[in-house]
Write a protein that holds these residues in place. Sequence first.
Motif, PDB file in Angstrom:
ATOM      1  N   ALA C 454      41.536  34.235  43.645  1.00 20.06           N
ATOM      2  CA  ALA C 454      42.508  34.920  42.785  1.00 20.06           C
ATOM      3  C   ALA C 454      42.833  36.432  43.611  1.00 20.06           C
ATOM      4  O   ALA C 454      42.200  36.501  44.621  1.00 20.06           O
ATOM      5  CB  ALA C 454      41.624  35.549  41.505  1.00 20.06           C
ATOM      6  N   VAL C 455      43.724  37.058  42.930  1.00 22.94           N
ATOM      7  CA  VAL C 455      44.395  38.316  43.757  1.00 22.94           C
ATOM      8  C   VAL C 455      43.014  39.351  43.698  1.00 22.94           C
ATOM      9  O   VAL C 455      42.581  39.477  42.495  1.00 22.94           O
ATOM     10  CB  VAL C 455      45.466  39.118  43.220  1.00 22.94           C
ATOM     11  CG1 VAL C 455      45.719  40.250  44.065  1.00 22.94           C
ATOM     12  CG2 VAL C 455      46.688  38.033  43.333  1.00 22.94           C
ATOM     13  N   LYS C 456      42.568  39.903  44.652  1.00 24.79           N
ATOM     14  CA  LYS C 456      41.551  40.927  44.708  1.00 24.79           C
ATOM     15  C   LYS C 456      42.028  42.293  44.848  1.00 24.79           C
ATOM     16  O   LYS C 456      42.800  42.366  45.839  1.00 24.79           O
ATOM     17  CB  LYS C 456      40.268  40.345  45.693  1.00 24.79           C
ATOM     18  CG  LYS C 456      39.775  39.106  45.010  1.00 24.79           C
ATOM     19  CD  LYS C 456      38.682  39.399  44.063  1.00 24.79           C
ATOM     20  CE  LYS C 456      37.849  38.032  43.710  1.00 24.79           C
ATOM     21  NZ  LYS C 456      37.491  38.102  42.383  1.00 24.79           N
ATOM     22  N   LYS C 457      41.485  43.298  44.462  1.00 23.65           N
ATOM     23  CA  LYS C 457      41.968  44.657  44.907  1.00 23.65           C
ATOM     24  C   LYS C 457      41.302  45.010  46.047  1.00 23.65           C
ATOM     25  O   LYS C 457      40.207  44.967  46.464  1.00 23.65           O
ATOM     26  CB  LYS C 457      41.634  45.544  43.718  1.00 23.65           C
ATOM     27  CG  LYS C 457      42.280  47.154  43.662  1.00 23.65           C
ATOM     28  CD  LYS C 457      42.001  48.016  42.783  1.00 23.65           C
ATOM     29  CE  LYS C 457      42.553  49.409  42.894  1.00 23.65           C
ATOM     30  NZ  LYS C 457      42.800  49.768  44.265  1.00 23.65           N
ATOM     31  N   ASP C 458      42.076  45.717  46.893  1.00 26.64           N
ATOM     32  CA  ASP C 458      41.746  46.006  48.206  1.00 26.64           C
ATOM     33  C   ASP C 458      40.876  47.132  48.222  1.00 26.64           C
ATOM     34  O   ASP C 458      40.431  47.662  46.921  1.00 26.64           O
ATOM     35  CB  ASP C 458      43.021  46.220  49.017  1.00 26.64           C
ATOM     36  CG  ASP C 458      42.589  46.383  50.603  1.00 26.64           C
ATOM     37  OD1 ASP C 458      41.245  46.200  50.900  1.00 26.64           O
ATOM     38  OD2 ASP C 458      43.355  46.005  51.443  1.00 26.64           O
ATOM     39  N   LEU C 459      40.383  47.956  49.001  1.00 25.61           N
ATOM     40  CA  LEU C 459      39.408  48.975  49.106  1.00 25.61           C
ATOM     41  C   LEU C 459      39.751  50.113  48.270  1.00 25.61           C
ATOM     42  O   LEU C 459      40.982  50.638  48.095  1.00 25.61           O
ATOM     43  CB  LEU C 459      39.121  49.612  50.587  1.00 25.61           C
ATOM     44  CG  LEU C 459      38.449  48.566  51.490  1.00 25.61           C
ATOM     45  CD1 LEU C 459      38.544  49.550  52.797  1.00 25.61           C
ATOM     46  CD2 LEU C 459      37.186  47.980  51.110  1.00 25.61           C
TER      47      LEU C 459
END
Lengths: 339, 638, 523, 102, 164
Positions: C454-459
Motif C-alpha cells: 500500500a502507499v506509505k507516507k515518506d519521512l
Amino acid sequence: MNEILEALVKYAAILAFMLGVVAPVMVWVERRGMALIQDRRGPNRVGPFGLLQPLADAFKFIFKEEIIPAQADKVLYLAAPALALVPALTTFTVVPFGPTFNYAGKEIKLVVIDSDIGALMFLALAGLGVYSLICAGYGSYNKYSLLGSLRASAQLISYELSMGFAILAILVSTASFNLLDVIDYQNSMWNIVYQPLGFLVFLVTAFAETNRVPFDLPESESELVAGFNTEYGAMKFALFFMGEYVNMTTLSLLLAVLYLGGWQLYPGWTPPEGIVGAIIGVLITLAKVIFMMWLFVWVRFTLPRFRYDQLMKLGWKVLLPLSITNLVIVTILVNKGIL
Amino acid sequence: MTSLIAIVLLPFLGAVVNGILSFSNSKRAVTFTALATTGGSLVIALYTIWRYLTELSPQPIEYVLYKWLEKPLEIQISFLLDPLSAIMLFVVTFVGFFIHLYSTGYMSDDEGYGRYFAYLNLFMGMMLLLILGSNLLVTFIGWEGVGLCSYLLIGFYYKQDEPPRASMKAFVVNRIGDFAFLIAIFISFAHFATLEYREILNAIATNQQLQDTVYIFGLTLPALLALLLFIAATGKSAQLPLYVWLPDAMAGPTPVSALIHAATMVTAGVYLLTRTNLLFQLSPNILKLVTLISVATAFMAASIAIAQRDIKKVLAYSTVSQLGYMFLAAGVGAFVVSIFHLFTHAFFKALLFLGSGSVIHAMEGEQDIYKMGGLKQHLPHTYITFLIGTLAIAGFPPLAGFFSKDAILAYTYDHSKAIYFIGLITAGLTSFYMFRMFILTFHGEFRGTEEQRKHLHESPPSMTLPLWILAIGSAFVGFIGKIPFTHYDLFGKILSPVIVKLEEKAVHHDVLHEVLLITLSVVAALLGLVAAKVLYSQGPTGDERLKSIITAPLYTLLKGKYFVDELYTFVIVTPLRTTANILWRFVDQLIIDGTLHLAAGIVQLISALGSFTTTGNLRNYMLYFVIGIILLIAYTVG
Amino acid sequence: MKFLELLTNPSLTLIVFFPTLAAIPLLVANKRNEKRIKWYLLVVFTAEFLLSAYLVTLLYLKDGIKYFPLVADPTIPWLPRYGIAYRLAIDGISMPLILLTTFIMPIVILGSWSSIKKHWKLYGISLLILTTGILGAFLAYDLILFYIFWEVMLVPMYLIIGVWGGERRIYAAVKFFLYTLAGSLPMLLAILWLGWRFSKAAGYWSFHYLELLTMLLPPQEQLWLFIGFALAFAIKVPLFPLHTWLPDAHVEAPTGGSVILAAVLLKLGTYGFMRFGVPLFPHVKEEVIDLILVLSLIGIIYAALVAWVQEDMKKLIAYSSVAHLGFVTLGIFSMTEISWSGALLQMVNHGLSTGALFLLVGMIYERFHTKKFKELGGLAQPLPLLAFFLVFSAMASAGLPGLNGFVGELMILTGTYIGGYKIYTVIGAIGVILAALYLLRMLKETVWGEYTGAVKKDLHSYEKMALFPLAVLMLLIGIIPSVFIKPSQESILQTLKIYSVRKNYPKVTKPLIIPIDIDKEKK
Amino acid sequence: MSVVGFSHYFFLGLILFSIGALGALTRRNGITIFLSIELMLNSVNLILVSYASTNGNLAGQILVFFMFAIAAAEAAVGLAFFIAIYKHRRTINIDRLTFLRW
Amino acid sequence: MMLETVIFYLFASLAVIFALVVILHPDPVKATLSMVITLFSLAVIYLTIKAPLIAALQILLYTGAILVLFLFVIMLLNIQREISLPFSKPVQLWGSIVSVGFLIGIITNFAIKIKIEESVKNYSLVLIAESLFKENALSFIATGFLLLAAVVGATIIATKVKRG
C-alpha cells in the motif's frame, strides 16, 4: 525443725477455727441473715434459733448418695472439688492474724509463714482457683456446667488482675511484700484513709474472687442451674461450699490486714505485752473479719446479680483502670515522699 | 590553476542540484543543469588543455586544495595536470558531454529522469577526481566513487529483478580490486610517509637499494606495488579474473554503458598503469604477468562475443577484449600506444554503444539481434555511423582503430611472436563478431513483430548529433598517433615526459617489416568481414553453420560464456554462504549461546536440589534443628 | 557544599548531572499527556548537547592552544581513608565521545517519537539516568567512580530493553544485564587490587587514575589485572566470543534503545581499553596482545559473514557493528598513534552510521511492522527519501571514500600496518570487501526490487530532523576529517608516550612508583 | 541446698529437658508440641536458677524473671497462631499442615 | 535437712512422672493438667533452692496464666483425643529418641567437666529488685515492649476478620 513445728501448730489452729467454727456459723448466719433481710423467720426448727441447722446440712451432705454422671471424665470430675480447696487452704498461711508477742523468751509471730514475699504468694495461690472451676466444668460432661466454668474462670482471671494492682499499690507504699510490715506501716494511719480508691477496688474484687452474689453468675441458680457444680451433689458440693467460705474469711482477713490496720484498734495502737495483748489483737482482727463476713452476707441478699457482659465490662473497663490510676497516684505520692 | 577545481566541482554541483530536482519532476530544469555543468567543464577543460599543451615544455602543475589529514597521516587533496591527465581529461569531458546530450533524448520518457542525471553528473565528478588526483588517495576516492556511481546506474531500473543483482555484483567485484588498491596505499604510506605519485616514484627511482632487495613473497617493493595496482586495474577494467561484472553491467541504461563501461571508467585501470609505469618497468616479472593475462582476456572475450545474441553483450565483450589489447600494450612496455588505443577506443566504442542505444530505442527495448534485421532503410543515420564504428573497431586502415591496434601488434611482434600471433587472431575474431552483429541488425529482412515494424523511426537529432560527432572523431582521431612509415607521432611526443625511459628500445624498425605487419592486420580484418558476410547474409541461421564449423561443444562453450559465472558461484559464492550459515547457526547459537544456557541449566539444577529439603513438615525441621544443635555442641565442646 | 557549587557554574559535573536534575520534574509530570513529556525531553537533551558543546569549545579555545588539554573538575574527597574521590576530567580521548553522546540523545528522542507508545515518563527518566551514567563513565578519572558510573548505566538500559522491547525482550534484557555484570565483577576486583597494591607501594591509598599510572606492577600481576579489565571491556565492545548478547539486545530493543546501545554503549568498552586497559598494564605479554588482535580479526570476518546470511535486518546491522568494533579494537591494540586516532574516529563514525541505520530500521518497522527481509522490498518507489538515507548510511558504514567510514578504516589499517602487523592488515582489509557484501545485500533486499504494497507516507518531519544531522556529519567527517581529529591528537600522543615510557621501564618484581614526566622523555 | 547438690538439680533439669524434646519431636498435635516446648523451657530455667544460686549470685533469678515474660509472650502468640491455623484449616495436626513449602 | 531432700525427691519424681504423662497422654486437656502439676512441683523445687520469688512467679505466671490460656485454647478449638498412636511415623520416633539420647550424652559429658564451688547464698528480695531496676532496667523496659507487641500481635492474628 522447731519453727516448722511452730508453723504447723499455727496452721492447725487456724484451720480448725476456719472449718470448725467459721463454716457452720456462716451457714447459720447466712440462712438467718437472708431470712432477716427478707423479713421472714429463718430456720428455727433444728435446735434453739435453728442453731443446729448447719449440723443437719452437714449430715445431709455426708449421707447423700454420691452420683457420678455416666459420661463424666472421672479424673477431672473428682479432682475438681479437691482443687477448689487448694487455694482456700494455702492462701491464709501468709496473712498475719495477730500481733507478734514474746512468750517464754521467744518471739512468736501470729502468722503461719512469715515470708518476705507474702503478698505475692497470696496472689499466686489465689490464681490456682481457676483450675477447679475448669475441671468441674470440663469433667462433668454438661453443656451448662462447661459454659458456667468458662465464664467463672474468665471472671476470676480478670478480677484477679485488678486485685493484684490494688495490693501492689499497698506494697508500693510499704516498700515490702511482707504483710507484717504492711501492718507496721499503718501505725500512722490506716491505708483505708490513704488509698480509699484501692480499698473500694479490693472490696469489689474480693466479692468477685469468691463468686459471691453480685458476681455469682457462674453458678447462678436461675439461668445456669448452679453453673459448674450442677452435677455435684453430696460431699463434693460440700467441699465447694467449704472452699468458698474459707476463701471468704481469708479475703476478709487480708482486707483487714491491708486496709484496716490488722490487729490495731485504732491507728498507732500497740497491744499490751505478752499473751494477753496477743489475744486482744486476735480478737480485734476477728471483729473486723466478722464485720466483713456480715458485709458479704448483707450484700448477697440486697444487690441483684450482674449480667455477664456487665460483669466483664465492670472488670476490665472500670475496675482495672481505677486500680491502675490508684497505683499511679500512690507511686507518685510515694515518690514525692508524702505517703 | 583554479580551472582544475572548476572542472571537478561543476559536475558535483550538477549532481547535487539534480539530486534535489529529482524529487520534483521538472525535466527541463534537470536537462539544463546537466548539460550546463558538463558543457561548462568541457569548455574549461579544452581551454586548459589547449593552453597547457601549447606551452613549450609542459611541466606537471600541482594544485593543493586543502589538507585532508594532518597530524598522524600527511595527506592533502591536490590535483595534477600533466600530459597524461590532460589527454584523459579531454577524453572524459568530451565523450561525457556528448553522452549527456545523447541521454537527454534517450531517457526523455523515463520517470527517474532527475535521478539518472544526478547519478551521471556524480559519475563525471568522480571520474575527474580519479584522473586529476595527484596522490593515491584522491585517485582512490575517485576510484570507489566511480564504482558507487556504476552501482547506482546499473541498478537504475531497480523495479526489474536483474539490474539490482548486476549492480551488486559489479560493486562487490570492484571492491575486491579496491582491496588491493587499499593495501598499496598502506604500503606506500608505511615506506614513503606520503601518497603523492611524484614523491613515491622519485623515492623509488633514486633509491637503488630499494629496487633490488626482496620485500616480501620474493617481490621487490616496486614489484609488489605494481602487482597490487595491477590487481586493482583488473578489477576496475574488467580483466580476466574480475571481468565477470562488465557483461552483467549491460542491465543499466545504454548511455550509461557507453559512458562508463566503454569510454571512461573501465579505462581507469590503464590510466593507473601508465601513471605508475616506473613501477612496472622496474619489475619485468609483473610485466610478463600483465601481457599473459591481457592477451588471454582479449582472445577469450572475442571468442565469447562471436556467439552472443544480445547486441549490448556483444559490445560488452568487445570492450573487454579491446581493454585486453590496451593492457597487452602496457605489458610489452608500449605505454604510449596503450593510452593511444584507449583514446581511439573511447570514440568508436562510445559510438557503437550509442548506435545500439538508438537501435534499441527504435525497437522499444528489444536487444536480441535475432529479432532485428533490415534496419538499414529505417535508421539511416544510425546505419552509417554504426558502419564507421564497426570499420574502426575492426581495424580498417583509414580509421582510428587500425592505427592504434596495429601499433600494439607491432610492439607485441617485437616482444614475442607467439603473443603477436594470438593478437592477430583476436583482431580477426573482432572484425568477425562486429560484422556478424552489423549484418544481423542492419541487413536482411526485418524479423521483429508487426507492431515494432510500425513503430520503427529514426532517433531525434539530440541523439543522432552525438553519433555523427563521435563518428567523425573515430574516423580522424587515428592520425594523431604514430603513422606507420613516418616519424610523425604527435601523441607519443605529448606523452613522452610521463613515460620513464629506462633503456633505449629499438623503436624504429625497417619499412619492409612495417609493411608486412600492416598487411597482415588488414588481411585479418578482411577475413573477419568476409566470413561474417558469408555466414550471416541470410540471417541468424549463420550460427548453425558457425557451430558446424567450430564443432558443437566449442560453440556451446562460447555461447555459455565459458561458464565462468557458474564457476565463480560454485567455487566462491556458495561455499562462502554455507560457511557463513555454519558459522551463524553452529558457532554463534550452538557453541557460545549453548555454553551460556548450559551454565544457567546447572544453576537451576542445584537450586532444585536445595528445594528438596523443604518438605513443609514441621517435624523434619525440628529434627534438622536438633541435629544441628548436636553438631554445634559436639564441635564446640566435644 | 562544593558539589552544589560545581553544579551551578559550567563544569564537567554540570554536564554529567544535568540530565538527572532534569529527570526530577519528570517524576511529578502527569503520565497521560505524553506529548508534553516528549517535547520536554527533546528540549532537555538539546540543551544538554548545547551545554556540552559550549563547555568543550570554551575549554578547547581557552588559551588558544590547538589541542585539547586535560581539564579536570576540582576533586571532592569522598572516602579519604581509601583515597576515593569524586574526580572528573576531560581530555582529547573522551571529548569526542562526550559530544557524540550528547549529540545522539536528541536524535534518540526523535527516533522514538512515535515508536514508543506507553510509559513515556519512565522511558524519559531511564534515558536521562542512562546519559548521566555514560557521561560519568567517560569523564571519571577515579577508578571507583568509573566503576560506579559503569554500573549505573546497566539498569536503565536493562529497563529500556526489558519494558519497550520486542517479543523475547525479557530474555534479551536479562542476558544483556547478566553478561555485562559478570564481566564487570572481575574489573572491580582488579580495581580494588590495584588500589591496595598502590597503598603498599606509595604508602597511602589512592584510586586516582594519574597516580595509578605512576605505579608499575610485576608482569605476572599485570597480566591478571589486565585480564580482569579486558574481560569487562571485551564483553562491552563486544569482542568475538563474547558478542552473542548484542544481536539479541539489538533485535529486541526499541529503536531509541538500540541507537543508544550501538552509538554509545559499545564505545565504553573500547574507551575503557584506551584509557585503562592499555596504559595501566604495559608489561602484558606479547601473546595476549596478539590474542586480542586475532580475536578482533576473527570478529571482523566472522561477524561480516554471519551478517551476510541474516534474515532479520536489525540483526544484520547488529552483526555489522560487531565487525566495525572489531576494526576499532584492531586499531587500539596495534598501539600506533595513527591507529589510535583512527580507532577514536571510527568509534564516532560507527556511532553515526549505525545509529542512522538503526533509526531507518525503526522507521521501516513502524511502517511495515516487520524486520524480515522476505517481507520487505522495493522501498525506493514509495519512500524515496528513506531509501536515499538508507543507501547513504549503508555506504558510509561500508567505508566508501568521501564518507566517514573510510577515514577511520584507512587510518586504523595504516596504523596496524606501520605497527608491524602486516598480515593482520591484509585480513582486516578483507573485512572491507565483506562489509560491502552484506550491506549491499541489505540494500538489495530492502531498497531495490518491485514494490506492490500500500502507499506509505515518506519521512515525517521529526524523522527528517533525526536523520539529516547524522547524514551531514557523515559527509563532513568524510570530506574534512582533519578538523575532527586534530583536537584529540595531543592526548592520544601523551597516552601512548606514557605507555611507551612504562613499557621501556625494566620489569619489576614488586610494585614500584616511577616518576613519569612525558616532556623529558625522548621522542 | 547443702545436701541436695547442684548435680541433682542438673540431672532433674536434663531429664525434664529430654522428655520435653522427645515430646516435641514425636507428638502430632500442635498444642502438645507447644506444651513440651514450654516444658523444655522450664527445665532450662530450673538448671539456670539452681546453678546461679549455688554460685551465690542472683543473675540467674533475674534472667529467669525475664524468661517468664518471654515465655508468656511466646505462648500468647503461638496459641494465636494455632487459632488462626485452625480457623483456616480445621486441624492443627502438624502432619497435615505442610502448606509452607515450595 | 532430711525434710528438704525428701521434699526434693518427692516433687522431682512427681515432676518427671507427670512430664511423661504430658508427652504420652492422648487427651490434650489431661496433658495440660499434668503439665500444671509438673510446673507446680517445679515451683516447690525452686523453694528448696531458696528462690521463693521465682517459685511465686512460676505459680502466678505459669500455672496461673499461661496454662489456663492453653486450656482455654484447647476448649475453644475443641481438640479431640488423638485417635491413633500419639507418635507419627516410627522412623522419626526412633530418630528423635536416638538424637535426644545423643544430645543428653554430649551435655552430660560437658556437665561433668564444670566444677561447682559451693558458696553462701545471700538471697534477698531487695538485692534482686535493686539489680533488676538498676543494671537490667533496659531489658526490663524491653520486656515491657515485648509483652505489648505480643498482646497486639496475638489479638490481630487470632481475631483476623475474614474479609469478603
